[in-house]
Design a protein around this motif. Structure first.
Motif, short mmCIF file in Angstrom:
data_model
loop_
_atom_site.label_atom_id
_atom_site.label_comp_id
_atom_site.label_asym_id
_atom_site.label_seq_id
_atom_site.Cartn_x
_atom_site.Cartn_y
_atom_site.Cartn_z
N GLN A 49 0.81 -1.22 0.00
CA GLN A 49 0.00 0.00 0.00
C GLN A 49 0.85 1.27 0.00
O GLN A 49 0.31 2.36 -0.14
CB GLN A 49 -0.91 0.02 1.24
N TYR A 50 2.18 1.14 0.17
CA TYR A 50 3.06 2.29 0.34
C TYR A 50 4.16 2.28 -0.72
O TYR A 50 4.68 1.22 -1.07
CB TYR A 50 3.67 2.28 1.75
N ILE A 72 10.08 14.69 5.96
CA ILE A 72 10.15 14.53 4.51
C ILE A 72 9.73 15.86 3.90
O ILE A 72 8.67 16.39 4.23
CB ILE A 72 9.26 13.38 4.02
N THR A 73 10.60 16.39 3.02
CA THR A 73 10.30 17.65 2.34
C THR A 73 10.25 17.40 0.84
O THR A 73 10.88 16.47 0.33
CB THR A 73 11.36 18.73 2.65
N ASP A 74 9.49 18.24 0.14
CA ASP A 74 9.39 18.08 -1.30
C ASP A 74 10.48 18.89 -2.00
O ASP A 74 11.33 19.49 -1.35
CB ASP A 74 8.00 18.46 -1.80
N GLY A 75 10.45 18.90 -3.32
CA GLY A 75 11.47 19.58 -4.10
C GLY A 75 11.58 21.07 -3.83
O GLY A 75 12.62 21.67 -4.06
N PRO A 96 3.84 11.08 -6.57
CA PRO A 96 5.06 11.02 -7.37
C PRO A 96 5.85 12.32 -7.27
O PRO A 96 5.27 13.41 -7.27
CB PRO A 96 4.55 10.79 -8.80
N GLY A 97 7.17 12.20 -7.15
CA GLY A 97 8.03 13.37 -7.09
C GLY A 97 9.35 13.07 -6.41
O GLY A 97 9.64 11.94 -6.05
N SER A 98 10.14 14.13 -6.22
CA SER A 98 11.43 14.03 -5.55
C SER A 98 11.31 14.61 -4.15
O SER A 98 10.69 15.66 -3.96
CB SER A 98 12.50 14.78 -6.33
N TYR A 99 11.95 13.94 -3.20
CA TYR A 99 11.83 14.31 -1.79
C TYR A 99 13.19 14.22 -1.11
O TYR A 99 14.08 13.49 -1.56
CB TYR A 99 10.86 13.37 -1.07
N THR A 100 13.32 14.95 -0.02
CA THR A 100 14.47 14.82 0.86
C THR A 100 13.99 14.18 2.15
O THR A 100 13.04 14.66 2.78
CB THR A 100 15.12 16.19 1.16
N ARG A 118 8.08 6.48 -9.95
CA ARG A 118 8.57 6.00 -11.24
C ARG A 118 8.06 4.59 -11.48
O ARG A 118 7.81 3.85 -10.52
CB ARG A 118 10.10 5.98 -11.26
N PRO A 119 7.96 4.18 -12.73
CA PRO A 119 7.58 2.79 -13.00
C PRO A 119 8.57 1.84 -12.33
O PRO A 119 9.75 2.12 -12.22
CB PRO A 119 7.67 2.70 -14.53
N GLY A 120 8.06 0.72 -11.89
CA GLY A 120 8.94 -0.26 -11.26
C GLY A 120 8.65 -0.44 -9.78
O GLY A 120 9.32 -1.22 -9.12
N GLY A 121 7.70 0.28 -9.25
CA GLY A 121 7.28 0.00 -7.88
C GLY A 121 7.85 0.92 -6.84
O GLY A 121 8.34 2.01 -7.12
N ALA A 122 7.79 0.43 -5.63
CA ALA A 122 8.16 1.21 -4.45
C ALA A 122 9.67 1.35 -4.30
O ALA A 122 10.44 0.54 -4.83
CB ALA A 122 7.57 0.57 -3.21
#
Length: 137
Positions: A49-50, A72-75, A96-100, A118-122
């Motif tokens: 689920q994650y 967790i912070t976003d871009g 979906p996105g980039s995080y720190t 991204r495709p390919g899962g967790a």
């Protein structure tokens, strides 16, 4: 960010929480726990689920670590979620996105960048902290 993490490190209530603990931080669903066998099995049943799965451990021994302050912070460096007492496993469902990822144990900070969605899962990420002298012996 440093002020936020300093607050997180001292924000624990000292109360024992039942694990795995599930909820939302901001708008982000999460699950945390995994100290005992039952908790690990419960988390394992939820893992699909994650899309981000974090594990906190001691370098060398691999001993799992709880009582982790997590942010967790976003871009744009905006806070997406914070937890003041989590681990040793944390599962998060992020857009979906980039995080720190910033995690603090006993005042020692670990920081990692991660992209989810991204495709390919967790994504799976293990963060290690130095062990104590006793653990190295």
């Amino acid at each position: 960010m440093a002020v936020l993490l300093a607050l997180l490190c001292g924000a624990g209530t000292g109360a024992t929480q039942e694990r795995p603990l599930t909820g939302t931080a901001g708008q982000v669903p999460y699950a945390t726990g995994g100290i005992g066998q039952e908790e690990r099995e419960a988390l394992e049943a939820m893992r699909d689920q994650y899309n981000l799965r974090l594990t906190f451990a001691t370098r060398g021994s691999g001993a799992l670590l709880a009582n982790v302050a997590l942010a967790i912070t976003d871009g744009r460096r905006g806070p997406v979620m914070t937890l003041d007492d989590c681990g040793p496993h944390v599962y998060v469902k992020l857009p979906p996105g980039s995080y720190t990822i910033t995690a603090v144990v006993d005042g020692v900070e670990q920081r990692r960048r991660v992209t989810v969605g991204r495709p390919g899962g967790a994504r799976e990420l293990v963060l290690y902290w130095p062990g104590t002298d006793t653990e190295r012996a």
